[in-house]
Motif scaffolding. Structure first.
Motif, PDB file in Angstrom:
ATOM      1  N   VAL A 208       0.838  -1.201   0.000  1.00 12.36           N
ATOM      2  CA  VAL A 208       0.000   0.000   0.000  1.00 12.36           C
ATOM      3  C   VAL A 208       0.874   1.252   0.000  1.00 12.36           C
ATOM      4  CG1 VAL A 208      -1.674   1.320   1.343  1.00 12.36           C
ATOM      5  CG2 VAL A 208      -1.979  -1.141   1.045  1.00 12.36           C
ATOM      6  N   SER A 209       1.944   1.232   0.798  1.00 11.71           N
ATOM      7  CA  SER A 209       2.844   2.391   0.818  1.00 11.71           C
ATOM      8  C   SER A 209       3.503   2.596  -0.532  1.00 11.71           C
ATOM      9  CB  SER A 209       3.909   2.187   1.899  1.00 11.71           C
ATOM     10  OG  SER A 209       3.313   2.068   3.173  1.00 11.71           O
TER      11      SER A 209
ATOM     12  N   LEU B  34       0.362   8.776   4.729  1.00 13.67           N
ATOM     13  CA  LEU B  34      -1.094   8.918   4.696  1.00 13.67           C
ATOM     14  C   LEU B  34      -1.496  10.359   4.360  1.00 13.67           C
ATOM     15  CD1 LEU B  34      -2.278   6.730   7.703  1.00 13.67           C
ATOM     16  CD2 LEU B  34      -2.524   6.242   5.271  1.00 13.67           C
ATOM     17  N   ILE B  35      -0.689  11.313   4.798  1.00 14.14           N
ATOM     18  CA  ILE B  35      -0.975  12.715   4.451  1.00 14.14           C
ATOM     19  C   ILE B  35      -0.888  12.909   2.932  1.00 14.14           C
ATOM     20  CG2 ILE B  35      -0.139  15.084   4.671  1.00 14.14           C
ATOM     21  CD1 ILE B  35       0.720  14.399   7.516  1.00 14.14           C
TER      22      ILE B  35
ATOM     23  N   LEU C 164      -4.442   0.080   6.329  1.00 10.42           N
ATOM     24  CA  LEU C 164      -4.272   1.515   6.091  1.00 10.42           C
ATOM     25  C   LEU C 164      -3.814   2.227   7.349  1.00 10.42           C
ATOM     26  CD1 LEU C 164      -7.443   2.177   3.898  1.00 10.42           C
ATOM     27  CD2 LEU C 164      -5.091   1.970   3.131  1.00 10.42           C
ATOM     28  N   GLY C 165      -4.243   1.740   8.505  1.00 13.65           N
ATOM     29  CA  GLY C 165      -3.814   2.373   9.748  1.00 13.65           C
ATOM     30  C   GLY C 165      -2.356   2.160  10.058  1.00 13.65           C
TER      31      GLY C 165
ATOM     32  N   VAL D 107     -10.922  -3.114  -0.703  1.00 14.68           N
ATOM     33  CA  VAL D 107      -9.739  -2.464  -0.125  1.00 14.68           C
ATOM     34  C   VAL D 107     -10.143  -1.424   0.917  1.00 14.68           C
ATOM     35  CG1 VAL D 107      -7.682  -1.098  -0.678  1.00 14.68           C
ATOM     36  CG2 VAL D 107      -8.453  -2.875  -2.248  1.00 14.68           C
ATOM     37  N   TYR D 108     -11.258  -0.777   0.720  1.00 16.44           N
ATOM     38  CA  TYR D 108     -11.676   0.306   1.606  1.00 16.44           C
ATOM     39  C   TYR D 108     -11.868  -0.175   3.047  1.00 16.44           C
ATOM     40  CZ  TYR D 108     -14.196   4.454   3.200  1.00 16.44           C
ATOM     41  OH  TYR D 108     -14.583   5.581   3.881  1.00 16.44           O
ATOM     42  N   ARG D 109     -12.274  -1.423   3.212  1.00 11.86           N
ATOM     43  CA  ARG D 109     -12.554  -1.947   4.543  1.00 11.86           C
ATOM     44  C   ARG D 109     -11.294  -2.388   5.290  1.00 11.86           C
ATOM     45  NH1 ARG D 109     -12.196  -7.181   5.226  1.00 11.86           N
ATOM     46  NH2 ARG D 109     -13.610  -7.088   7.020  1.00 11.86           N
TER      47      ARG D 109
END
Length: 782
Positions: free
Chosen positions: A454-455, A500-501, A492-493, A485-487
């Motif tokens: 993800v990164s 994330l910014i 993501l955390g 992916v949204y869930r």
């Protein structure tokens, strides 16, 4: 009508019938210059048009007497007074003096003993010239010619005004509408104009609606040219006319019949009718035929795909162009033939783009160029993935023709494959890439590898933004916005906060809120090359199509709503301006093939794929439970390349920038794994150094770009610190210290005494609590 004009007869056209032999006068002026030796300056026929008088005069400077005069042979023209001397034994002359007749002042000198028959010409801000005639009649003749010359401009303006007025009374002849449909008079039943008075896009009135014949007439109008109307018409005509029909109409427009019979002897004897016929050829036939050819040239240069798809139509067009034999149009015919040749050469497979500089070299990371089995988002360089994806999307985007977007042809199931082939290719490719990214995320079962993936995708999004590939940003963001992916809140955390910014900034640009306001603001502030998000324009086209009728209420069925087509053309023109500039990026065939060959859904339908991806997402991160613990698949270091994406000249044209301060490496943003899996120390979620130590480190994996900014000074590494990177030998230095910035002198070391080491890291023991004994109770009294 023009027929009534000639039937009535005009007796007040006497001045119009007068003609002057200006051609003979110009010939005399040219012959005169050939006889004058030592001529200087521009040719006589460029400043003068008529020889008024010539003869022998005495010439002297202002204030001189007759005794000081020089004999000269003088030529008085309407722009110059040329003084010469005869050459002996020949009819030639030698140039002596010249007096410009522009704003000259004529002075009649009074008779005196030494100033007989004299007059003076005084130009402004220059000394005058005195002329001496041989006799009184000779002087009067020269004064009369000079007076007529100096006052002639006023009379000529009056005469020209009268001639223009009389000439305007002669109407321009037109063929009969029965034999020439394009000569029909304008009426409410044939054409409508917009209420806008100021047409900034062209010279004529804005056309709101009209019949096909009226639109073609205005396309090649004889009174003025309207390039904006030509562009709009050729961009949108397929919504109401086929290419073969348009070509037939243009050929009919070019063949203009004569309005009068030239074989009639009465016509040939009437100078007024012959003048009217000459005006018909000059002011009606020639402009129309020239503009027909100009429209054809524009059609070939910008919409040649109409002929590529129809070779028979191309053969008819070439035959028509070859049939034009008018001498005044041969240059335009040659230009059209060159356009044919250029387009045929461009269609050849050997066409290559030539740039003013070499593209940047290919960047490699863990995977090697020929090790295609090792290619994935973690082993390839994120900058190179973004480059090759941009190159593919740009090629698909630049292949789209305006005809594929007109009238929302991609929404018509029965003919969308033939009407919008290139548009569908781009849409299907982008959908496939978005599903592929979704699949890569949900099928990466190890939590730390999934966080690293993800990164890495966020890094790719930022490079896409720097490349002005907004379509690619929307594709990656669509994968993150998918339900599967949204869930993934835990994944993501665990992504570093600074990353994330950046991701939130990308999401804002890729958002459709307020009619894509943030995206449009960004789009206005960039320069091509660019791959815009085509979905926004497609929604506009659908809105224009559904919100405007093709026909005009209360008008005949053959009335075409051209105002609707003008709105469509505005959208198509904005798309076209981004198709003209290609990217200066080196194509890497192995990476391109790796991207194109991905097929995440296989034979599954869209619903089946979404259900499968969502179910896999629930497996790797069950609801209200920690992520599933799965052993790592890859044994290499999961950290990204230390050369930050923002520091690379990814476009070949854009300015180099400093690396984005908010793009951290995994090492500087590390944190504890939510799953508690600590068995792999080199993962991006373990071993976090202090930000002060490691936030400015740069890995020496490649030679820095010569255009990059100077590196930022870094603090030395404390090898005894517990924040050292894992898998580093004791004597190995994984970092190369950078020199200080050349624009600033290095700071002197601070004189700070070293902090004494702690001898006991355990806290001191807490002493036992001691209290005084309680006093004895007094005896109980009865």
């Amino acid at each position: 009508m023009w027929q009534d004009f000639f039937k009535e007869g005009k007796d007040d056209m006497g001045m119009f019938r007068r003609r002057f032999g200006s051609g003979v006068a110009l010939m005399k002026v040219s012959q005169l210059q050939e006889k004058i030796e030592g001529w200087e300056g521009p040719d006589l026929n460029t400043t003068c048009s008529e020889l008024l008088l010539e003869g022998t005069l005495g010439v002297a400077k202002e204030g001189s007497r007759r005794a000081h005069k020089s004999d000269r042979y003088v030529f008085l023209l309407d722009g110059l007074c040329v003084c010469t001397k005869r050459k002996r034994g020949s009819d030639g002359f030698r140039l002596k003096e010249m007096v410009s007749m522009r704003k000259v002042k004529l002075i009649d000198i009074e008779e005196a003993e030494d100033m007989k028959f004299a007059f003076q010409l005084s130009p402004p801000d220059q000394p005058g010239t005195v002329f001496f005639a041989n006799s009184k009649p000779d002087k009067n003749e020269w004064l009369a010619a000079l007076t007529h010359l100096l006052t002639r401009s006023t009379f000529e303006r009056i005469l020209d005004s009268k001639l223009s007025e009389e000439e305007s009374m002669i109407p321009v002849l037109r063929p009969s509408p029965d034999v020439y449909r394009f000569a029909e008079e304008d009426s409410d039943e044939t054409i409508m104009f917009d209420d806008v008075k100021d047409n900034t896009q062209g010279q004529g009135q804005l056309i709101k609606a009209g019949t096909i014949h009226k639109l073609v007439e205005r396309l090649t109008y004889h009174e003025y040219a309207d390039p904006a109307f030509v562009r709009t018409f050729l961009m949108t005509y397929r919504s109401f006319c086929k290419p073969s029909e348009l070509l037939n109409l243009l050929m009919q427009r070019h063949q203009i019949p004569n309005p009068i019979d030239l074989d009639d002897s009465d016509v040939r004897r009437d100078p007024l009718k012959m003048k009217a016929y000459k005006r018909f050829k000059t002011n009606y036939v020639s402009p129309i035929q020239l503009r027909v050819l100009n429209v054809i040239r524009h059609w070939i240069e910008f919409h040649f795909y109409d002929f590529v798809n129809d070779p028979a139509l191309l053969a008819v067009l070439k035959q028509f162009v070859d049939s034009v034999k008018t001498k005044s149009m041969q240059k335009l015919v040659a230009s059209i033939q060159r356009a044919f040749q250029k387009k045929e050469e461009e269609a050849a497979p050997s066409e290559q783009l030539v740039f003013d500089k070499h593209p940047e070299p290919t960047l490699w990371f863990i995977a090697k160029p020929n090790a295609t089995d090792e290619f994935n988002f973690l082993t390839l360089h994120p900058v190179e993935i973004a480059r090759q994806l941009t190159l593919l999307q740009s090629e698909y985007f630049r292949a789209i023709h305006p005809s594929e977007l007109v009238d929302a042809s991609w929404m018509k199931e029965e003919r969308k494959e033939s009407s919008s082939p290139n548009l569908l290719k781009l849409n299907r490719f982008e959908t496939k890439v978005s599903n592929w990214i979704t699949k890569e995320i949900v099928y990466t079962e190890n939590f730390e590898e999934r966080v690293a993936l993800v990164s890495r995708l966020i890094d790719i999004m930022e490079v896409l933004k720097d490349l002005n590939n907004f379509a690619g940003m929307f594709v990656v963001n669509a994968a993150f916005e998918s339900s599967a992916v949204y869930r993934l809140k835990s994944t993501l955390g665990a992504v570093p906060a600074k990353k994330l910014i950046i991701f939130e900034e990308m999401k804002v640009i890729s958002s459709s809120e307020n009619n894509f306001s943030k995206y449009k603001e960004r789009l206005r502030n960039i320069n091509p090359p660019c791959v815009p998000f085509l979905g926004m324009y497609m929604s506009w086209i659908v809105f224009i199509k559904d919100g405007n009728e093709n026909k005009i209420v209360g008008k005949p069925e053959n009335f075409i709503n051209f105002k609707k087509r003008r709105k469509l053309a505005d959208v198509l023109h904005e798309i076209q301006q981004y198709q003209n500039t290609p990217y200066c990026i080196k194509s890497e065939s192995n990476i391109r093939k790796w991207i194109v060959d991905q097929d995440p859904t296989g034979d599954m339908t869209t619903n089946q794929w979404e259900e499968q991806a969502f179910e896999q997402s629930r497996i790797i991160e069950p609801k209200d439970q920690p992520p599933k613990k799965v052993p790592r698949k890859y044994k290499f270091d999961l950290r990204p390349p230390q050369d930050k994406p923002g520091a690379w000249n990814t476009l070949g044209f854009v300015k180099n920038k400093r690396s984005h301060p908010s793009i951290p490496s995994f090492q500087e943003e590390g944190g504890a794994s939510p799953s508690g899996d600590q068995e792999i120390p080199s993962s991006p979620t373990t071993g976090s150094p202090t930000p002060l130590e490691d936030s400015t480190r740069t890995r020496s994996v490649s030679t820095p770009n010569l255009h990059d900014p100077p590196p930022i000074p870094r603090r030395p590494i404390n090898r005894n610190s517990s924040t050292m990177l894992p898998n580093v030998e004791e004597n190995e230095d994984p970092f190369v210290p950078s020199p200080p910035c050349p624009s600033l002198p290095p700071k002197p070391p601070r004189d700070v005494p070293p902090r004494p080491p702690r001898t006991d890291r355990a806290p001191p023991p807490i002493p036992a609590r001691t209290e005084p004994p309680a006093p004895p109770l007094p005896p109980r009294q009865r």
